[in-house]
Design an enzyme around this catalytic site. Structure first.
Site, PDB file in Angstrom:
ATOM      1  N   SER A  87       2.397   0.558  -6.787  1.00  0.00           N
ATOM      2  CA  SER A  87       3.174  -0.420  -6.015  1.00  0.00           C
ATOM      3  C   SER A  87       4.437  -0.824  -6.774  1.00  0.00           C
ATOM      4  O   SER A  87       5.415  -1.267  -6.171  1.00  0.00           O
ATOM      5  CB  SER A  87       2.323  -1.667  -5.751  1.00  0.00           C
ATOM      6  N   LEU A 141       0.823  -1.221   0.000  1.00  0.00           N
ATOM      7  CA  LEU A 141       0.000   0.000   0.000  1.00  0.00           C
ATOM      8  C   LEU A 141       0.853   1.267   0.000  1.00  0.00           C
ATOM      9  O   LEU A 141       1.920   1.317   0.596  1.00  0.00           O
ATOM     10  CB  LEU A 141      -0.925   0.001   1.220  1.00  0.00           C
ATOM     11  N   HIS A 201      -3.455   4.279  -2.377  1.00  0.00           N
ATOM     12  CA  HIS A 201      -4.421   3.402  -1.703  1.00  0.00           C
ATOM     13  C   HIS A 201      -5.034   4.125  -0.498  1.00  0.00           C
ATOM     14  O   HIS A 201      -6.231   4.044  -0.247  1.00  0.00           O
ATOM     15  CB  HIS A 201      -3.742   2.131  -1.200  1.00  0.00           C
TER      16      HIS A 201
END
Ligand code: AMP
Length: 299
Positions: free
Chosen positions: A189, A25, A29
């Protein structure tokens, strides 16, 4: 925050605000979780690296996994529950059999016709639809939050839910804007895999998207983007202007469009996009601020 690993323990969260993720995360996010928290409903975040949406040559084994840091971030954001299911909680029939189930799904046209992610990652959206549907069945949220960063995925989820109203009830899909680093790079990510030179080259994506506000026609915008990306040594998968709803080709900017890029920066595949508002055909430029939310230095 409660850590839930079995769907049996999700009953208490029916009607929640739900954020599905694959973990690793970042603040992008977190922005979805904050938005979900604003609903006032308990917020549930799933962390599940979904094997059925990765192609055979893709980075499933290399996908970053940072569970402890993820849980600490979710706790700090006031998340009610983190749902971290084992693979068999979502795929009791096994992965090979679930891939078969995925491939038999009837996907909305936006996931099969544009020849964007659907062309570059042929089985990807079948896996996405399968896992999102099963997560919704288990969590039974009132609202679910998706990032515009993955715009074709977002459009797929919107149409998938709209065509399966009996199954998903009044579930609302909430669009959330893309969060960027201060220099313009969309958070992802996978950014952690960029070497320092690749990180600098990756800025070509947001630069290319920005350049399109000067374009008179979609074809000009596409040429500008290709030039910008090629100059920085990126391998282009697509750099296109499409109808914002269908993601099919367009000839003008008279209706709302979406500008989308996928490109490889060494081994890292990056995607990004912006909304291009509909514009008067007699005006040659889109106000820069309409694309990125702030004025261009020269404006
Ligand atoms: P992922 O963990 O990559 O599957 O992403 C989970 C959700 O976060 C998806 O709805 C993504 O679109 C969203 N997301 C990923 N990156 C960003 C970002 N930079 N800004 C906003 N949302 C994002």
């Amino acid at each position: 925050m409660i850590l839930v690993e079995s769907p049996k323990h999700l009953a208490a969260y029916a009607g929640c605000a739900f954020v599905p993720t694959m973990g690793a995360l970042h603040q992008g996010h977190a922005s979805l979780v904050k938005r979900a928290r604003e609903s006032g409903k308990p917020t549930v975040v799933s962390i599940f690296v979904n094997p059925t949406q990765f192609g055979p040559t893709e980075d499933l084994d290399r996908y970053p996994r940072t569970l402890d840091a993820d849980l600490a971030l979710l706790e700090s954001l006031g998340t009610a529950a983190a749902y971290c299911p084992p693979i068999d909680a979502l795929y009791p029939e096994g992965i090979a059999a679930s891939m078969q189930v995925a491939s038999a799904l009837a996907l909305p046209a936006v996931a099969t016709e544009p020849r964007l992610e659907d062309l570059c990652r042929p089985s990807h959206f079948a896996g996405v639809a399968l896992v999102v549907g099963r997560l919704f069945d288990q969590v039974r949220p009132a609202s679910a939050y998706f990032g515009e960063k993955d715009y074709q995925q977002l459009r797929l989820v919107e149409d998938f839910v709209a065509t399966e109203r009996e199954r998903f009830g009044a579930l609302e899909i909430v669009r959330c804007p893309t969060l960027r680093e201060s220099d313009g790079l969309a958070m992802s990510s996978r950014n952690r895999f960029l070497s320092a030179p690749s990180r600098a080259a990756a800025l070509a994506l947001s630069r290319a998207l920005r350049a399109t506000h000067m374009a008179f026609r979609p074809a000009d915008a596409e040429r500008m983007m290709r030039d910008e990306l090629t100059k920085s040594g990126l391998a282009i998968e697509y750099a296109v202007v499409r109808d914002a709803n269908t993601l099919l080709e367009v000839q003008t900017f008279e209706a709302p469009t979406r500008v989308l890029i996928a490109a490889r920066c060494e081994a890292v595949r990056l995607i990004d996009n912006v909304a291009m508002p509909a514009r008067d055909p007699t005006k040659s430029k889109c106000p820069f601020a309409a694309l990125f939310g702030f004025a261009a230095p020269s404006e």
